[in-house]
Write an enzyme that holds these catalytic residues in place. Structure first.
Site, PDB file in Angstrom:
ATOM      1  N   ASN A  91       3.511  67.073  17.281  1.00 22.10           N
ATOM      2  CA  ASN A  91       4.800  67.317  17.920  1.00 22.10           C
ATOM      3  C   ASN A  91       4.946  68.726  18.485  1.00 22.10           C
ATOM      4  OD1 ASN A  91       7.849  66.861  18.301  1.00 22.10           O
ATOM      5  ND2 ASN A  91       7.788  68.614  16.900  1.00 22.10           N
ATOM      6  N   TYR A 151       4.022  72.673  32.263  1.00 21.59           N
ATOM      7  CA  TYR A 151       4.560  71.847  31.178  1.00 21.59           C
ATOM      8  C   TYR A 151       4.312  70.371  31.467  1.00 21.59           C
ATOM      9  CZ  TYR A 151       8.013  69.756  28.008  1.00 21.59           C
ATOM     10  OH  TYR A 151       8.641  68.994  27.049  1.00 21.59           O
ATOM     11  N   ILE A 184      16.677  65.765  25.141  1.00 24.04           N
ATOM     12  CA  ILE A 184      17.155  65.645  23.762  1.00 24.04           C
ATOM     13  C   ILE A 184      17.855  66.942  23.376  1.00 24.04           C
ATOM     14  CG2 ILE A 184      16.507  65.197  21.381  1.00 24.04           C
ATOM     15  CD1 ILE A 184      15.946  62.864  23.318  1.00 24.04           C
TER      16      ILE A 184
END
Length: 251
Positions: A91, A151, A184
């Protein structure tokens, strides 16, 4: 539904906040033993305390996963503390948005190579014990244009890696999947910061989500728990979007 996670041993990187913390907490609540790491010691200890309250065995180690030696040391210690590794959740993210040498280096070293190195380390352990489950946390940014290039490219590489590994490791009964969360929001995270510091941009992104709100780490974690569990025994090589319809492409 019983996810049959009780007694499983899981490693979650970048687990002191946000999605990583929610996944680790969900695993502990389901009865799994969990090893977590993060760079910030204070937040890591708070996450460790919260996980320990669930009654499972928990081990936490401060670690910069971009450092190969530190990552290897963390994983070896996690295996020793838990006894084995059944589940690996990659993660950790560099979250570097600059389109320069440093940005590209950080994204690929932390997001991609740390996951690759962790797989190199953990896969033989899983194979020796009869199988396991690996989950990469990528991003919707890796599926379409519009995000900072370094990214986005790193997350796309992570998605590609998971598909290749899923096929290669299937004979060893190791499943590999990847998740692509949308926007998120959580305390101290990117989108909470944007809401206060760049409200116009926040509102623009919010307008791309049909549900009219950002997602939560817990909503991502709920999907992750299923994917790493035995209930998903016939699911491998899947890239699962968890974004409230934010990404609208057919494929």
């Amino acid at each position: 539904m019983d996810l049959s996670l009780r007694g499983k041993c899981a490693v979650v990187t970048g687990a002191s906040k946000g999605i990583g913390r929610a996944i680790a907490l969900g695993l502990a609540q389901e009865g799994a033993n969990v090893a977590i790491c993060a760079r910030g010691a204070e937040a890591l200890r708070e996450a460790e305390r919260e996980l320990t309250e669930q009654g499972s065995k928990v081990w936490a180690g401060a670690c910069d996963v971009g450092d190969p030696i530190a990552l290897d040391r963390f994983l070896e210690s996690a295996r020793q503390e838990l006894g084995r590794v059944d589940i690996l959740v990659n993660n950790a993210s560099g979250l570097a948005f600059a389109d320069d040498e440093a940005g590209w280096r950080s994204n690929f070293n932390v997001d991609v190579m740390a996951a690759v190195r962790a797989c190199w380390e953990v896969v033989p352990w899983m194979a020796a014990s009869g199988g396991g489950s690996i989950l990469h946390i990528a991003s919707g940014s890796g599926l379409e244009a519009g995000s900072p290039p370094a990214y986005a490219a790193a997350k796309a590489a992570l998605i590609s890696h998971s598909k290749t590994m899923a096929i290669a490791l299937a004979p060893q009964k190791i499943r590999v999947n990847v998740m692509a969360p949308g926007s998120i929001e959580f305390a101290g995270g990117l989108w909470e910061t944007m809401k206060h510091n760049n409200p116009n941009f926040y509102a623009t992104v919010l307008g791309t989500i049909p549900w009219g709100r950002m997602g939560t780490p817990e909503e991502v974690a709920n999907a992750a728990l299923f994917l790493v569990s035995d209930r998903a025994s016939w699911i491998t090589g899947v890239c699962l979007g968890v974004d409230g319809g934010q990404r609208k492409a057919n494929l």
